[in-house]
Design a protein around this motif. Sequence first.
Motif, PDB file in Angstrom:
ATOM      1  N   UNK B 222       1.105  -1.265   0.197  1.00 17.16           N
ATOM      2  CA  UNK B 222       0.510   0.123   0.282  1.00 17.16           C
ATOM      3  C   UNK B 222       1.046   1.155  -0.029  1.00 17.16           C
ATOM      4  N   UNK B 224       2.610   3.377  -2.092  1.00 13.30           N
ATOM      5  CA  UNK B 224       2.630   3.642  -3.391  1.00 13.30           C
ATOM      6  C   UNK B 224       3.980   4.780  -3.402  1.00 13.30           C
ATOM      7  N   UNK B 227       7.387   2.981  -2.977  1.00  7.75           N
ATOM      8  CA  UNK B 227       7.357   2.592  -4.305  1.00  7.75           C
ATOM      9  C   UNK B 227       7.581   4.139  -5.548  1.00  7.75           C
ATOM     10  N   UNK B 228       6.814   4.079  -5.471  1.00  2.00           N
ATOM     11  CA  UNK B 228       7.134   5.633  -6.458  1.00  2.00           C
ATOM     12  C   UNK B 228       8.534   6.019  -6.757  1.00  2.00           C
ATOM     13  N   UNK B 231      11.107   3.099  -8.378  1.00  2.63           N
ATOM     14  CA  UNK B 231      10.727   3.750  -9.747  1.00  2.63           C
ATOM     15  C   UNK B 231      11.661   4.583 -10.294  1.00  2.63           C
ATOM     16  N   UNK B 232      11.622   5.831  -9.866  1.00  4.11           N
ATOM     17  CA  UNK B 232      12.033   6.853 -10.173  1.00  4.11           C
ATOM     18  C   UNK B 232      13.363   7.096  -9.546  1.00  4.11           C
TER      19      UNK B 232
END
Lengths: 500, 253
Positions: B222, B224, B227-228, B231-232
């Motif tokens: 959850x 996010x 996580x972003x 990812x970035x």
Amino acid sequence: MSRLLSIVLLSASLLPATLMAAGGGGAAPKSVASVSSTPGDLGPPQGEPIRAVLGIPPNVPPPIHRNAPAKVIVELEVVEKEMPMSEGVTYTYWTFGGTVPGSFIRVRQGDTVEFHLKNAPDNKMPHNIDLHGVTGPGGGAASSFTAPGHESQFTFKALNAGLYVYHCATAPVGMHVANGMYGLILIEPPEGLPKVDHEYYVMQGDFYTTGKYREKGHQPFDMDAAIAERPTYVLFNGREGALTGDHALNAKVGETVRLFVGNGGPNLVSSFHVIGEIFDKVYYEGGTHAQENVQTTLIPAGGAMMAEFRVEVPGTYVLVDHSIFRAFNKGALGMLKVEGPENKAIYSGKEVDSVYLGDRANPNLHAVTEAAKANAAGTLNKEEQIKAGQQLFTGTCSVCHQANGEGLSGVFPPLAKSDYLAKQVKEHLISIPLHGLNGSVTVNGKEYNSVMPPMSQLTDDEVANILTYVLNSWGNPGGQVSKEEVSKVRAQQPVPASGH
Amino acid sequence: MGKLSILLFGMLLAGPAVAANYAPLPGGTFKSVLPADGKAAPAEIAAFQMRTELVTNAEFLAFVNAHPQWRRDQVPAIFADRRYLSHWAGPATLGEDVLPDQPVTRVSWFAAQAFCESEQARLPTWYEWEYAAAADSQRTDARGDPQWRESVLAWYGRPANTPLPTVGGAPDVYGVRDLNGLVWEWVSDFNALLVGADSRDQDGADKMKFCGAGALSMQQKENYATLMRVAMLSSLKASDTVTTMGFRCARSP
């Protein structure tokens, strides 16, 4: 892993067909010498590279009229931008090409596609692209992971014809998709698609905002609602009203229309339907085969379909997700406006609008029909009105006022030789059947204190006909009431009715 | 003389940088979104110090003045891409549109690392950064609070085309500011988040790149926002610069 597996299965299932075709045919395409053993590989690209024309929704790039595979360069820019989602509602969309859905890509089977994914410098997020029409790991995603202000390039051969979804697949994938990062790529079969008059591009998506449906202002993404799969909006082409009013799709009577419809999801499956049309053909799931005569077709999230139909009758045809609360309460509405001459043999329009009278109905409503026709033609005369009014009276009014207009003493006031009717101004007379009559009235020397409900089921011309009949019957003073006079009174606020 | 005034101006503004504040953070075990063994093991973090504020334009201007090899017109291309500091009016001028107190962005990892070395520091590791950024004004780990998560996530919902705010947000429980809600931040091991030999199987490098496979190994699905960030950071090369990517430094005690 499941993707890999499905690719293997797909290749395996294609194999026998290819072998059969090769064995049984003999009439090989001209470029066969250079064709590899890979199904769908029509040989190396020929001629100069072509820059792909991208379609801005709801428009589609023109059909491809090429008879050899080419190298096609596709340039797609990712843009994060604030756009309206509904009237007074904005949202930060992440887009392929600045629109939701993203630009429509059109190539030919066998083409070699050189794909450039550009991530605009002012974007906040890294992005990539997974094209379902690509055979290769991640559908291109593994080769297109791009930071803001950068560009990635990869090349693939379009092996399988069909209509495919593309989408961003950067973690968190659900959020990237929910923000609008999807579109369609059409890989045309070498022979092309059948010619039609119009091609349109529609894509459904579900959206999750922290505010309620149509709550004004800038609405952030609601992660919890997305995980719970409870969308605030379900939309065609990314915003409420993207395909209605001035933005409606257009066609003329007798023309053929092809809809390329995708479903970006992220969560919902679409029960796509066009109210008032039957799809002559649906290439379900965007594949090669067509089902015929389809009312509603299912479009999975991350899937697409092509529908072809001919429009025969003018009017507005409404595109909906037939999971119908989404259409009327979450925004999944679009319109196809068809112009041209009526064709009454196929669809009549409304012929009769009359009360369904059930058992009490006089079986012969011929005069009513005649009057309705005369009214439409503008030739309605008093006699026709009286005749029609009589038949309508028999069905509706005679229950209380009796067929002879005498009423029931002390309960239902008489209409025959009524001094009350004679002294009413026309407007009030009209308002009685329209709005009803409550309270005490004195008719022919007798007091009546009762309730007449509004006869709201009656149309304007029916009211006009009934009143004209009553005024010209049973020793009443005569006169005529027109439909226009009734509609004028109907438009007014009902005055508290009392006999004064 | 013009050069002198710029230098003086830079030095004045660079005042805080000379004595940049570092807050001590205690070490401990920390349940990272990226488990230390690729499965479930928490991260072990030694005590360290974190710069309380992001490095600002003024501080970075002072740095390039002192180390001209990091000016945008002198930096070797392998250390910074061509958009490095391109929002500044000149190689040693901020200009009117760039505020001294805004966090510096469009800096490469190499340049950020060099800056930190110039104040006897280094870039924080991912674990250090994530550990510090889990705090809010009351708690050392606010990640279980949906409201906190939402406030962190809200930053992603805002368009990126508006000017960056200046540094100096509310301090967290350690006295560190602006870890969430201002810019992305470089970490020293940004390019090892997904490929660590100790923590990933052979196809680990691909995991974050498509269809969220990486999400499967994230400890808090959850979360996010974190996580972003992963990812970035994973999308970058060390010479890349990004409009919304800044940095702060850390020190081992």
